[in-house]
Enzyme design. Structure first.
Site, PDB file in Angstrom:
ATOM      1  N   ASP A  33       0.869  -1.226  -0.049  1.00  6.94           N
ATOM      2  CA  ASP A  33       0.061   0.034   0.106  1.00  6.94           C
ATOM      3  C   ASP A  33       0.854   1.172  -0.052  1.00  6.94           C
ATOM      4  O   ASP A  33       1.555   1.542   0.894  1.00  6.94           O
ATOM      5  CB  ASP A  33      -0.922  -0.122   1.203  1.00  6.94           C
ATOM      6  CG  ASP A  33      -1.681   1.276   1.454  1.00  6.94           C
ATOM      7  OD1 ASP A  33      -1.833   2.129   0.554  1.00  6.94           O
ATOM      8  OD2 ASP A  33      -1.899   1.369   2.556  1.00  6.94           O
ATOM      9  N   ASP A  37      -3.944   3.860   2.918  1.00  2.00           N
ATOM     10  CA  ASP A  37      -5.483   3.828   2.922  1.00  2.00           C
ATOM     11  C   ASP A  37      -6.064   2.323   3.533  1.00  2.00           C
ATOM     12  O   ASP A  37      -6.913   2.066   3.480  1.00  2.00           O
ATOM     13  CB  ASP A  37      -6.174   4.201   1.805  1.00  2.00           C
ATOM     14  CG  ASP A  37      -5.991   3.283   0.396  1.00  2.00           C
ATOM     15  OD1 ASP A  37      -4.855   2.317   0.697  1.00  2.00           O
ATOM     16  OD2 ASP A  37      -6.549   3.460  -0.678  1.00  2.00           O
ATOM     17  N   ASP A  41      -1.979  -1.164  -3.800  1.00  2.00           N
ATOM     18  CA  ASP A  41      -2.351  -0.356  -5.043  1.00  2.00           C
ATOM     19  C   ASP A  41      -0.981  -0.758  -6.077  1.00  2.00           C
ATOM     20  O   ASP A  41      -0.093  -1.470  -5.624  1.00  2.00           O
ATOM     21  CB  ASP A  41      -2.412   1.019  -4.766  1.00  2.00           C
ATOM     22  CG  ASP A  41      -1.138   1.562  -3.782  1.00  2.00           C
ATOM     23  OD1 ASP A  41      -0.133   1.438  -3.831  1.00  2.00           O
ATOM     24  OD2 ASP A  41      -1.637   2.403  -3.111  1.00  2.00           O
ATOM     25  N   ASP A 219     -10.167 -15.947 -15.779  1.00  2.00           N
ATOM     26  CA  ASP A 219     -10.820 -16.387 -14.545  1.00  2.00           C
ATOM     27  C   ASP A 219     -12.136 -17.150 -15.161  1.00  2.00           C
ATOM     28  O   ASP A 219     -12.620 -17.030 -16.162  1.00  2.00           O
ATOM     29  CB  ASP A 219     -11.412 -15.053 -14.039  1.00  2.00           C
ATOM     30  CG  ASP A 219     -12.110 -15.440 -12.691  1.00  2.00           C
ATOM     31  OD1 ASP A 219     -11.570 -16.061 -12.001  1.00  2.00           O
ATOM     32  OD2 ASP A 219     -13.073 -14.977 -12.703  1.00  2.00           O
ATOM     33  N   GLU A 281      -7.705 -20.676 -15.855  1.00  5.53           N
ATOM     34  CA  GLU A 281      -8.213 -20.947 -14.548  1.00  5.53           C
ATOM     35  C   GLU A 281      -9.430 -22.074 -14.939  1.00  5.53           C
ATOM     36  O   GLU A 281     -10.589 -21.467 -14.931  1.00  5.53           O
ATOM     37  CB  GLU A 281      -8.615 -20.004 -13.675  1.00  5.53           C
ATOM     38  CG  GLU A 281      -9.050 -20.271 -12.269  1.00  5.53           C
ATOM     39  CD  GLU A 281     -10.312 -19.626 -11.658  1.00  5.53           C
ATOM     40  OE1 GLU A 281     -10.350 -19.762 -10.368  1.00  5.53           O
ATOM     41  OE2 GLU A 281     -11.074 -18.920 -12.426  1.00  5.53           O
TER      42      GLU A 281
END
Length: 560
Positions: A33, A37, A41, A219, A281
């Site tokens: 991070d 926050d 990211d 996915d 996947e």
């Protein structure tokens, strides 16, 4: 926009890098991070790329960072061509790709084609449109059954629990049609019989290829096409297919029509300069069905989940390895080994469960707690075993630190939709998604500049932090780093072929090139073969040089 990759390995430009690559999964919200926050990211990833260089991986796979309401941690995508502000900006994605390439690391991004977010512009348009309209045809809308259409169109259940259908409300406030969502209600399934859907995803592929990505992890790759009649299915809503259930494939999984889609995608990638890959996947069994996804004109890799779920015994491991290699070899593809990811219990915890225990969907504070030391010992042994096998291998962030599942995560902190949709009967996947520790004595263990963390980190994280393990002999991080160096620079590990060796029943023994690999699954130490010289081991050998229980050793074969 395409940033060329600077290679650091001894390989030519035409080498099929993906056949033996070690690829590291980054779950962005839990990796690093940058702004405090509490959510990881893309700038945070960029700042930690040198960790991956030090570790020695060939590529990274990034879980979704696209704009999303985050109903399912970003796997509900509202816009496939941008970056969610919580993760940064599109320019950050460009910089990440460029910075990774400068370090010799390829970048694979997640593609989520089975469903969009309910906030996607297409679905918003579909809800406002009439039944039978072109806008609704991009998704799977159906009239309900029973009086007044009050019953769902079929008996399908969501993988996350509850019905796989949600009823809409018409503009006049009356109940309307139902829409299909095999996962959360915020993830409506797309209709892949619609040419607009197919064209859209080809364009999405080209968008990210132009930005320099090296591939796509797809996915729910086995779920895009549904059986045309949407026939009822009265068995559990598992993502895995196979002939173990009623000798039939579920009507929502592994339909033959998915292969036409992937042949089209493969043609798009083959026409693009470079060597970009498609990774499936696909929770598909048996191995021969999975191998269909990696035929020469389809995908390059498919995760071997049968291997992930194999019991911790020599017989079970050998069976799945043999079956996997044979099925992949039959279509000229590599096997893609994996032990952990963001959807399953970390293997440092899973392997501590009694051998043969079905994989639970989460462990909570009120559940029996696994033996952490046993789990880590077996996890280290499993990792060295996996990294010696012919094919590619995936690592999940934090496993190089020996991270266990967070098995005492407070239930009130859970965010996985599975927890809510199962009526708090399955805890879900949050325990493997807790932000990872970098610095033992820093706020949020170095995850970010503050104590904020989107899921609470346990106090034990300090002992697993990177700065407690780097350059410490015997640490899990150094075990991984040494293994990847030996695999990459010496001995042909990962390339094969594999030759089984005679061994006691509780020992798995094989040779790859000039290296002998042994894993002891038994209850007592066993002697090494005569004349071999240990190169690397997942744990210390006994004082008299024997291989202890739950330890893997790589050894150099004696000269002939």
């Amino acid at each position: 926009m395409n940033t060329p990759l600077t290679r650091t390995r001894d390989e030519g430009a035409d080498t099929e890098w993906w056949r033996d690559a070690v690829i590291y999964q980054i779950y962005p919200r839990s990796f690093a991070d940058s702004d405090g926050d509490g959510i990881g990211d893309l700038p945070g990833v960029i700042a930690r790329l040198d960790h991956l260089v030090s570790l020695g991986v060939d590529a990274v796979w990034l879980s979704p960072f696209y704009p999303s309401p985050q109903a399912d941690a970003g796997y509900d995508v509202a816009d496939y061509r941008d970056v969610d502000p919580i993760f940064g900006r599109l320019a950050d994605a460009d910089q990440l790709i460029a910075q990774a390439h400068q370090r010799g690391i390829r970048v694979i991004v997640d593609l989520v084609p089975n469903h969009t977010s309910s906030a996607h512009a297409w679905f918003v348009e579909a809800l406002a449109a009439a039944p039978g309209s072109p806008a609704r045809d991009r998704y799977v809308f159906r009239d309900g059954r029973g009086p007044g259409g009050d019953e769902p169109p079929n008996s399908w259940r969501s993988v996350f629990g509850g019905p796989a259908w949600t009823r809409t409300t018409d503009p006049d406030g009356t109940p309307g049609q139902w829409y299909l969502h095999l996962f959360d209600a915020g993830q409506p399934d797309l209709n892949w019989d619609n040419p607009q859907v197919r064209d859209e995803f080809v364009d999405i592929l080209r968008f990210w290829l132009a930005r320099g990505v090296d591939g796509f992890r797809v996915d729910v790759a086995h779920g895009l096409v549904k059986q045309a009649d949407l026939a009822d299915w009265h068995y559990p809503a598992e993502t895995t297919t196979g002939d173990h259930v009623a000798q039939a494939r579920p009507p929502m999984w592994d339909q033959d029509g998915v292969h036409e889609i992937y042949r089209q995608w493969r043609a798009v990638l083959d026409a693009h300069p470079g060597q970009q890959i498609l990774v499936a996947e696909a929770w598909v069994q048996p191995a021969e069905r999975l191998a269909a996804y990696v035929r020469p004109d389809e995908m390059h890799q498919a995760f071997n989940f049968e291997y992930l779920e194999a019991a911790w015994s020599a017989a079970a491991q050998r069976t799945v390895i043999d079956r996997s290699l044979a099925a992949a070899d039959a279509v000229g593809a590599p096997t893609t080994w994996v032990l952990s990811n963001h959807d399953v219990l970390r293997h440092a915890t899973r392997l501590a469960l009694p051998v043969g225990t079905p994989r639970p969907n989460g462990i909570g504070a009120g559940d029996p707690q696994p033996d952490t030391a046993l789990g880590l010992r077996r996890a280290r042994a499993a990792t060295l075993l996996m990294l010696a096998l012919p094919g590619s291998a995936y690592l999940y962030q934090g496993e190089e630190l020996g991270l266990p599942e967070h098995t005492t995560l407070p239930d009130e902190a859970r965010q996985d939709p599975t927890w809510r949709r199962t009526g708090h009967t399955e805890r879900g996947r949050d325990g493997c998604r807790v932000p990872i520790p970098w610095e033992a004595d820093s706020p949020s263990y170095g995850f970010g500049p503050t104590d904020a963390s989107w899921l609470p980190q346990p106090p034990v994280w300090a002992e697993y932090a990177v700065d407690r393990q780097r350059d410490v002999p015997g640490s899990t991080f150094e075990m991984y780093r040494t293994a990847l160096r030996l695999r990459r620079d010496h001995h042909g590990l990962g390339r094969g072929p594999l030759r089984w060796l005679e061994s006691p029943d509780d020992v798995l023994a094989f040779a790859v090139g000039a290296v002998t690999v042994l894993t002891n699954f038994g209850d007592a130490p066993v002697p090494l073969p005569p004349g071999v010289e240990p190169l690397h081991a997942s744990g210390p050998l006994t004082d008299d040089g024997q291989l202890p229980t739950d330890v893997t050793v790589w050894a150099r074969q004696p000269a002939r």
